[in-house]
Design a protein around this motif. Structure first.
Motif, PDB file in Angstrom:
ATOM      1  N   THR A   1      -6.701  -9.623  -6.126  1.00  0.00           N
ATOM      2  CA  THR A   1      -7.995 -10.125  -6.462  1.00  0.00           C
ATOM      3  C   THR A   1      -7.599 -11.123  -7.485  1.00  0.00           C
ATOM      4  OG1 THR A   1      -7.838  -8.284  -8.156  1.00  0.00           O
ATOM      5  CG2 THR A   1      -9.034  -7.609  -6.220  1.00  0.00           C
ATOM      6  N   GLN A   2      -6.401 -11.173  -8.114  1.00  0.00           N
ATOM      7  CA  GLN A   2      -6.271 -12.349  -9.141  1.00  0.00           C
ATOM      8  C   GLN A   2      -6.185 -13.568  -8.202  1.00  0.00           C
ATOM      9  OE1 GLN A   2      -6.849 -12.029 -12.494  1.00  0.00           O
ATOM     10  NE2 GLN A   2      -7.488  -9.965 -11.677  1.00  0.00           N
ATOM     11  N   MET A   3      -5.648 -13.467  -6.888  1.00  0.00           N
ATOM     12  CA  MET A   3      -5.642 -14.883  -6.273  1.00  0.00           C
ATOM     13  C   MET A   3      -6.837 -15.563  -6.033  1.00  0.00           C
ATOM     14  SD  MET A   3      -2.398 -13.635  -3.972  1.00  0.00           S
ATOM     15  CE  MET A   3      -0.835 -13.672  -4.336  1.00  0.00           C
ATOM     16  N   LYS A   4      -6.763 -16.859  -5.753  1.00  0.00           N
ATOM     17  CA  LYS A   4      -7.887 -17.442  -5.269  1.00  0.00           C
ATOM     18  C   LYS A   4      -7.791 -17.665  -3.781  1.00  0.00           C
ATOM     19  CE  LYS A   4      -9.186 -19.982  -9.653  1.00  0.00           C
ATOM     20  NZ  LYS A   4      -9.863 -18.887 -10.197  1.00  0.00           N
ATOM     21  N   ARG A   5      -6.577 -17.783  -3.403  1.00  0.00           N
ATOM     22  CA  ARG A   5      -6.123 -18.027  -2.002  1.00  0.00           C
ATOM     23  C   ARG A   5      -4.915 -17.221  -1.719  1.00  0.00           C
ATOM     24  NH1 ARG A   5      -2.973 -21.301   0.004  1.00  0.00           N
ATOM     25  NH2 ARG A   5      -3.118 -22.037   2.036  1.00  0.00           N
ATOM     26  N   ILE A   6      -5.009 -16.342  -0.685  1.00  0.00           N
ATOM     27  CA  ILE A   6      -3.789 -15.587  -0.070  1.00  0.00           C
ATOM     28  C   ILE A   6      -2.701 -16.475   0.652  1.00  0.00           C
ATOM     29  CG2 ILE A   6      -2.779 -13.786   1.011  1.00  0.00           C
ATOM     30  CD1 ILE A   6      -5.565 -12.402   0.878  1.00  0.00           C
ATOM     31  N   PRO A   7      -1.505 -16.583  -0.084  1.00  0.00           N
ATOM     32  CA  PRO A   7      -0.516 -17.714   0.760  1.00  0.00           C
ATOM     33  C   PRO A   7      -0.343 -17.124   1.951  1.00  0.00           C
ATOM     34  CG  PRO A   7       0.298 -16.627  -1.590  1.00  0.00           C
ATOM     35  CD  PRO A   7      -1.076 -15.921  -1.172  1.00  0.00           C
ATOM     36  N   PRO A   8       0.047 -17.976   2.967  1.00  0.00           N
ATOM     37  CA  PRO A   8       0.293 -17.511   4.177  1.00  0.00           C
ATOM     38  C   PRO A   8       1.308 -16.813   4.580  1.00  0.00           C
ATOM     39  CG  PRO A   8       0.201 -20.184   4.076  1.00  0.00           C
ATOM     40  CD  PRO A   8       0.085 -19.516   2.711  1.00  0.00           C
ATOM     41  N   ARG A   9       2.253 -16.779   3.726  1.00  0.00           N
ATOM     42  CA  ARG A   9       3.586 -15.875   3.967  1.00  0.00           C
ATOM     43  C   ARG A   9       3.065 -14.314   3.609  1.00  0.00           C
ATOM     44  NH1 ARG A   9       9.255 -17.858   2.521  1.00  0.00           N
ATOM     45  NH2 ARG A   9       9.619 -15.774   3.424  1.00  0.00           N
ATOM     46  N   MET A  10       2.232 -14.241   2.589  1.00  0.00           N
ATOM     47  CA  MET A  10       1.626 -12.780   2.341  1.00  0.00           C
ATOM     48  C   MET A  10       0.671 -12.417   3.251  1.00  0.00           C
ATOM     49  SD  MET A  10      -0.150 -11.753  -1.308  1.00  0.00           S
ATOM     50  CE  MET A  10       1.311 -11.880  -2.389  1.00  0.00           C
ATOM     51  N   GLU A  11       0.006 -13.180   3.760  1.00  0.00           N
ATOM     52  CA  GLU A  11      -1.153 -12.739   4.789  1.00  0.00           C
ATOM     53  C   GLU A  11      -0.492 -12.339   6.009  1.00  0.00           C
ATOM     54  OE1 GLU A  11      -4.939 -14.477   7.324  1.00  0.00           O
ATOM     55  OE2 GLU A  11      -4.146 -15.602   5.571  1.00  0.00           O
ATOM     56  N   ALA A  12       0.670 -12.826   6.287  1.00  0.00           N
ATOM     57  CA  ALA A  12       1.456 -12.559   7.399  1.00  0.00           C
ATOM     58  C   ALA A  12       2.073 -11.204   7.024  1.00  0.00           C
ATOM     59  CB  ALA A  12       2.481 -13.649   7.897  1.00  0.00           C
ATOM     60  N   ALA A  13       2.693 -10.931   6.004  1.00  0.00           N
ATOM     61  CA  ALA A  13       3.283  -9.588   5.867  1.00  0.00           C
ATOM     62  C   ALA A  13       2.238  -8.560   5.841  1.00  0.00           C
ATOM     63  CB  ALA A  13       3.973 -10.050   4.317  1.00  0.00           C
ATOM     64  N   LEU A  14       0.777  -9.062   5.294  1.00  0.00           N
ATOM     65  CA  LEU A  14      -0.093  -8.048   5.151  1.00  0.00           C
ATOM     66  C   LEU A  14      -0.633  -7.630   6.695  1.00  0.00           C
ATOM     67  CD1 LEU A  14      -2.335  -9.334   1.996  1.00  0.00           C
ATOM     68  CD2 LEU A  14      -0.866  -6.999   2.348  1.00  0.00           C
ATOM     69  N   ASN A  15      -0.359  -8.727   7.338  1.00  0.00           N
ATOM     70  CA  ASN A  15      -0.853  -8.201   8.668  1.00  0.00           C
ATOM     71  C   ASN A  15       0.193  -7.402   9.532  1.00  0.00           C
ATOM     72  OD1 ASN A  15      -3.264  -9.741   8.886  1.00  0.00           O
ATOM     73  ND2 ASN A  15      -2.404 -11.764   9.397  1.00  0.00           N
ATOM     74  N   ALA A  16       1.334  -7.522   9.121  1.00  0.00           N
ATOM     75  CA  ALA A  16       2.380  -6.818   9.940  1.00  0.00           C
ATOM     76  C   ALA A  16       2.582  -5.469   9.477  1.00  0.00           C
ATOM     77  CB  ALA A  16       3.755  -7.393   9.535  1.00  0.00           C
ATOM     78  N   VAL A  17       1.590  -4.862   8.360  1.00  0.00           N
ATOM     79  CA  VAL A  17       1.544  -3.465   7.737  1.00  0.00           C
ATOM     80  C   VAL A  17       1.277  -2.627   8.798  1.00  0.00           C
ATOM     81  CG1 VAL A  17       0.703  -1.785   6.092  1.00  0.00           C
ATOM     82  CG2 VAL A  17       1.588  -4.277   5.396  1.00  0.00           C
ATOM     83  N   PRO A  18       0.209  -2.818   9.718  1.00  0.00           N
ATOM     84  CA  PRO A  18      -0.427  -1.640  10.480  1.00  0.00           C
ATOM     85  C   PRO A  18       0.524  -1.448  11.489  1.00  0.00           C
ATOM     86  CG  PRO A  18      -2.076  -3.336  10.271  1.00  0.00           C
ATOM     87  CD  PRO A  18      -0.873  -3.794   9.656  1.00  0.00           C
ATOM     88  N   ALA A  19       1.432  -2.249  12.159  1.00  0.00           N
ATOM     89  CA  ALA A  19       2.333  -1.981  13.024  1.00  0.00           C
ATOM     90  C   ALA A  19       3.762  -1.294  12.224  1.00  0.00           C
ATOM     91  CB  ALA A  19       2.938  -3.572  13.713  1.00  0.00           C
ATOM     92  N   ALA A  20       3.961  -1.647  11.157  1.00  0.00           N
ATOM     93  CA  ALA A  20       4.975  -0.935  10.526  1.00  0.00           C
ATOM     94  C   ALA A  20       4.723   0.601  10.343  1.00  0.00           C
ATOM     95  CB  ALA A  20       5.424  -1.721   9.306  1.00  0.00           C
ATOM     96  N   VAL A  21       3.583   0.954   9.908  1.00  0.00           N
ATOM     97  CA  VAL A  21       3.041   2.017   9.630  1.00  0.00           C
ATOM     98  C   VAL A  21       3.180   3.014  10.995  1.00  0.00           C
ATOM     99  CG1 VAL A  21       1.031   3.556   9.046  1.00  0.00           C
ATOM    100  CG2 VAL A  21       1.714   1.673   7.530  1.00  0.00           C
ATOM    101  N   LEU A  22       2.630   2.128  12.009  1.00  0.00           N
ATOM    102  CA  LEU A  22       2.335   2.866  13.246  1.00  0.00           C
ATOM    103  C   LEU A  22       3.709   3.355  13.738  1.00  0.00           C
ATOM    104  CD1 LEU A  22       0.610   3.986  15.528  1.00  0.00           C
ATOM    105  CD2 LEU A  22       1.070   1.603  16.553  1.00  0.00           C
ATOM    106  N   SER A  23       4.873   2.350  13.748  1.00  0.00           N
ATOM    107  CA  SER A  23       6.193   2.769  14.058  1.00  0.00           C
ATOM    108  C   SER A  23       6.835   3.640  13.130  1.00  0.00           C
ATOM    109  CB  SER A  23       7.115   1.537  14.226  1.00  0.00           C
ATOM    110  OG  SER A  23       7.063   0.786  12.765  1.00  0.00           O
TER     111      SER A  23
END
Length: 103
Positions: free
Chosen positions: A32-54
């Protein structure tokens, strides 16, 4: 168990609860403190569902027996073509058929 062991267990549970709360709220506050989410962080957050599922599926696949592994493979094949509801239904039907017909 004596009283000291009970208190130790309670302290461990409370410490785990506090650590879990702080890591979850910390991630929320950081985002919430970030004005824009960096692309690497967004990619990491997008990988979370697959990691949890596995982490949920892998132990059952490896230790659930051949019937569970076969049903998961069938469900995965269906999941590549159809919706999640069909994947769950076909996986359930596959494991039930294997257990009642072949075992």
């Amino acid at each position: 168990m004596d009283n000291a062991e009970h208190m130790h267990l309670i302290y461990v549970i409370l410490a785990a609860a506090v650590a879990t709360f702080l890591t979850r709220i910390g991630g929320y506050v950081m985002i919430t403190q970030m004005k824009r989410i960096p692309p690497r962080m967004e990619a990491a957050l997008n990988a979370v569902p697959a990691a949890v599922l596995s982490t949920l599926v892998a132990p059952a696949f490896l230790s659930g027996g051949w019937d569970v592994a076969a049903a998961m493979l069938v469900a995965m094949a269906v999941g590549l073509r159809l919706s999640s509801l069909w994947m769950l239904l076909v996986g359930w039907l596959a494991v039930m058929a294997i257990r009642h017909v072949l075992i």
